[in-house]
Write a protein that holds these residues in place. Structure first.
Motif, PDB file in Angstrom:
ATOM      1  N   TYR A  92       0.834  -1.204   0.000  1.00  0.00           N
ATOM      2  CA  TYR A  92       0.000   0.000   0.000  1.00  0.00           C
ATOM      3  C   TYR A  92       0.870   1.255   0.000  1.00  0.00           C
ATOM      4  O   TYR A  92       0.643   2.171  -0.780  1.00  0.00           O
ATOM      5  CB  TYR A  92      -0.929  -0.013   1.216  1.00  0.00           C
ATOM      6  CG  TYR A  92      -1.886   1.153   1.257  1.00  0.00           C
ATOM      7  CD1 TYR A  92      -3.097   1.101   0.570  1.00  0.00           C
ATOM      8  CD2 TYR A  92      -1.589   2.299   1.983  1.00  0.00           C
ATOM      9  CE1 TYR A  92      -3.983   2.157   0.605  1.00  0.00           C
ATOM     10  CE2 TYR A  92      -2.474   3.361   2.020  1.00  0.00           C
ATOM     11  CZ  TYR A  92      -3.664   3.298   1.334  1.00  0.00           C
ATOM     12  OH  TYR A  92      -4.531   4.359   1.360  1.00  0.00           O
ATOM     13  N   ASN A 101      -6.015   4.362  -3.956  1.00  0.00           N
ATOM     14  CA  ASN A 101      -7.466   4.548  -4.085  1.00  0.00           C
ATOM     15  C   ASN A 101      -8.148   3.245  -4.475  1.00  0.00           C
ATOM     16  O   ASN A 101      -9.238   2.941  -3.980  1.00  0.00           O
ATOM     17  CB  ASN A 101      -7.783   5.653  -5.094  1.00  0.00           C
ATOM     18  CG  ASN A 101      -7.435   7.027  -4.558  1.00  0.00           C
ATOM     19  OD1 ASN A 101      -7.373   7.242  -3.351  1.00  0.00           O
ATOM     20  ND2 ASN A 101      -7.189   7.971  -5.464  1.00  0.00           N
ATOM     21  N   ALA A 102      -7.523   2.475  -5.355  1.00  0.00           N
ATOM     22  CA  ALA A 102      -8.101   1.184  -5.759  1.00  0.00           C
ATOM     23  C   ALA A 102      -8.170   0.237  -4.561  1.00  0.00           C
ATOM     24  O   ALA A 102      -9.188  -0.434  -4.356  1.00  0.00           O
ATOM     25  CB  ALA A 102      -7.276   0.569  -6.886  1.00  0.00           C
ATOM     26  N   ILE A 103      -7.116   0.183  -3.767  1.00  0.00           N
ATOM     27  CA  ILE A 103      -7.111  -0.668  -2.573  1.00  0.00           C
ATOM     28  C   ILE A 103      -8.190  -0.196  -1.599  1.00  0.00           C
ATOM     29  O   ILE A 103      -8.917  -1.006  -1.027  1.00  0.00           O
ATOM     30  CB  ILE A 103      -5.713  -0.683  -1.911  1.00  0.00           C
ATOM     31  CG1 ILE A 103      -4.716  -1.397  -2.820  1.00  0.00           C
ATOM     32  CG2 ILE A 103      -5.769  -1.350  -0.534  1.00  0.00           C
ATOM     33  CD1 ILE A 103      -3.266  -1.257  -2.389  1.00  0.00           C
ATOM     34  N   ASN A 104      -8.306   1.105  -1.429  1.00  0.00           N
ATOM     35  CA  ASN A 104      -9.335   1.648  -0.525  1.00  0.00           C
ATOM     36  C   ASN A 104     -10.735   1.241  -0.973  1.00  0.00           C
ATOM     37  O   ASN A 104     -11.582   0.910  -0.144  1.00  0.00           O
ATOM     38  CB  ASN A 104      -9.226   3.174  -0.437  1.00  0.00           C
ATOM     39  CG  ASN A 104      -7.999   3.624   0.326  1.00  0.00           C
ATOM     40  OD1 ASN A 104      -7.449   2.882   1.129  1.00  0.00           O
ATOM     41  ND2 ASN A 104      -7.558   4.840   0.058  1.00  0.00           N
ATOM     42  N   ARG A 105     -10.997   1.253  -2.291  1.00  0.00           N
ATOM     43  CA  ARG A 105     -12.312   0.857  -2.797  1.00  0.00           C
ATOM     44  C   ARG A 105     -12.588  -0.620  -2.500  1.00  0.00           C
ATOM     45  O   ARG A 105     -13.711  -0.988  -2.138  1.00  0.00           O
ATOM     46  CB  ARG A 105     -12.428   1.157  -4.287  1.00  0.00           C
ATOM     47  CG  ARG A 105     -12.610   2.646  -4.591  1.00  0.00           C
ATOM     48  CD  ARG A 105     -13.004   2.900  -6.032  1.00  0.00           C
ATOM     49  NE  ARG A 105     -12.035   2.392  -7.003  1.00  0.00           N
ATOM     50  CZ  ARG A 105     -10.930   3.025  -7.400  1.00  0.00           C
ATOM     51  NH1 ARG A 105     -10.645   4.220  -6.898  1.00  0.00           N
ATOM     52  NH2 ARG A 105     -10.124   2.487  -8.278  1.00  0.00           N
ATOM     53  N   VAL A 106     -11.562  -1.462  -2.639  1.00  0.00           N
ATOM     54  CA  VAL A 106     -11.734  -2.882  -2.326  1.00  0.00           C
ATOM     55  C   VAL A 106     -12.070  -3.051  -0.846  1.00  0.00           C
ATOM     56  O   VAL A 106     -12.997  -3.785  -0.479  1.00  0.00           O
ATOM     57  CB  VAL A 106     -10.471  -3.694  -2.699  1.00  0.00           C
ATOM     58  CG1 VAL A 106     -10.543  -5.100  -2.136  1.00  0.00           C
ATOM     59  CG2 VAL A 106     -10.284  -3.722  -4.206  1.00  0.00           C
ATOM     60  N   VAL A 107     -11.326  -2.362   0.021  1.00  0.00           N
ATOM     61  CA  VAL A 107     -11.568  -2.464   1.463  1.00  0.00           C
ATOM     62  C   VAL A 107     -12.966  -1.969   1.802  1.00  0.00           C
ATOM     63  O   VAL A 107     -13.682  -2.596   2.588  1.00  0.00           O
ATOM     64  CB  VAL A 107     -10.483  -1.700   2.258  1.00  0.00           C
ATOM     65  CG1 VAL A 107     -10.850  -1.581   3.733  1.00  0.00           C
ATOM     66  CG2 VAL A 107      -9.135  -2.365   2.080  1.00  0.00           C
ATOM     67  N   GLU A 108     -13.383  -0.860   1.214  1.00  0.00           N
ATOM     68  CA  GLU A 108     -14.731  -0.345   1.465  1.00  0.00           C
ATOM     69  C   GLU A 108     -15.791  -1.351   1.016  1.00  0.00           C
ATOM     70  O   GLU A 108     -16.806  -1.544   1.696  1.00  0.00           O
ATOM     71  CB  GLU A 108     -14.928   0.998   0.757  1.00  0.00           C
ATOM     72  CG  GLU A 108     -14.149   2.126   1.397  1.00  0.00           C
ATOM     73  CD  GLU A 108     -14.100   3.386   0.541  1.00  0.00           C
ATOM     74  OE1 GLU A 108     -14.793   3.450  -0.500  1.00  0.00           O
ATOM     75  OE2 GLU A 108     -13.359   4.302   0.916  1.00  0.00           O
ATOM     76  N   GLY A 109     -15.565  -2.017  -0.119  1.00  0.00           N
ATOM     77  CA  GLY A 109     -16.497  -3.030  -0.598  1.00  0.00           C
ATOM     78  C   GLY A 109     -16.589  -4.211   0.354  1.00  0.00           C
ATOM     79  O   GLY A 109     -17.681  -4.712   0.641  1.00  0.00           O
ATOM     80  N   VAL A 110     -15.452  -4.641   0.869  1.00  0.00           N
ATOM     81  CA  VAL A 110     -15.445  -5.747   1.836  1.00  0.00           C
ATOM     82  C   VAL A 110     -16.142  -5.315   3.116  1.00  0.00           C
ATOM     83  O   VAL A 110     -16.949  -6.062   3.681  1.00  0.00           O
ATOM     84  CB  VAL A 110     -13.999  -6.219   2.122  1.00  0.00           C
ATOM     85  CG1 VAL A 110     -13.958  -7.182   3.295  1.00  0.00           C
ATOM     86  CG2 VAL A 110     -13.388  -6.851   0.881  1.00  0.00           C
ATOM     87  N   ASN A 111     -15.841  -4.114   3.593  1.00  0.00           N
ATOM     88  CA  ASN A 111     -16.473  -3.620   4.828  1.00  0.00           C
ATOM     89  C   ASN A 111     -17.993  -3.545   4.684  1.00  0.00           C
ATOM     90  O   ASN A 111     -18.723  -3.780   5.642  1.00  0.00           O
ATOM     91  CB  ASN A 111     -15.918  -2.257   5.227  1.00  0.00           C
ATOM     92  CG  ASN A 111     -14.560  -2.366   5.885  1.00  0.00           C
ATOM     93  OD1 ASN A 111     -14.199  -3.403   6.420  1.00  0.00           O
ATOM     94  ND2 ASN A 111     -13.798  -1.296   5.836  1.00  0.00           N
TER      95      ASN A 111
END
Length: 119
Positions: A92, A101-111
């Protein structure tokens, strides 16, 4: 009492060294010091000079800036992370803004899929 930046830098040295599969003794030999000094750097009890930090970054094959906290101050990085967490943190930190930003979107989707915390 060590300064929070010294502790952060020491933590990043330790985590990066471990990620590289390098022992304290190997790192010490690479930069021409004793492993006990590496222990002190990693604990934050001894400050790392600019020239020594440059040597460490070169030995660990990372850009010098990756051993420092973000511009807004040291993040709360646990002293001990599992290898997968360490790899994720370093990956990261190594990404540009678009990658982060792409990693953040993945984390937000999982959350969004996780159940709400119980209060």
């Amino acid at each position: 009492m060590p300064h929070e930046i010294d502790i952060f830098v020491g933590t990043m040295i330790r985590q990066t060294r471990r990620l590289r599969g390098m022992s304290q003794k190997q790192l010490a030999n690479e930069i021409g010091i004793r492993f006990q000094q590496v222990q002190k750097y990693e604990a934050g009890t001894n400050r790392v000079s600019a020239s020594r930090l440059w040597q460490i970054a070169n030995a660990l094959e990372v850009p010098l800036v990756k051993l420092f906290p973000a511009e807004d101050g040291p993040e709360a990085v646990p002293t001990e992370l599992a290898p997968a967490e360490t790899r994720l943190l370093l990956a990261y930190r190594g990404c540009d803004n678009a990658g982060q930003n792409a990693i953040n979107r993945v984390v937000e989707g999982v959350n969004a899929l996780l159940p709400a915390p119980v209060e």
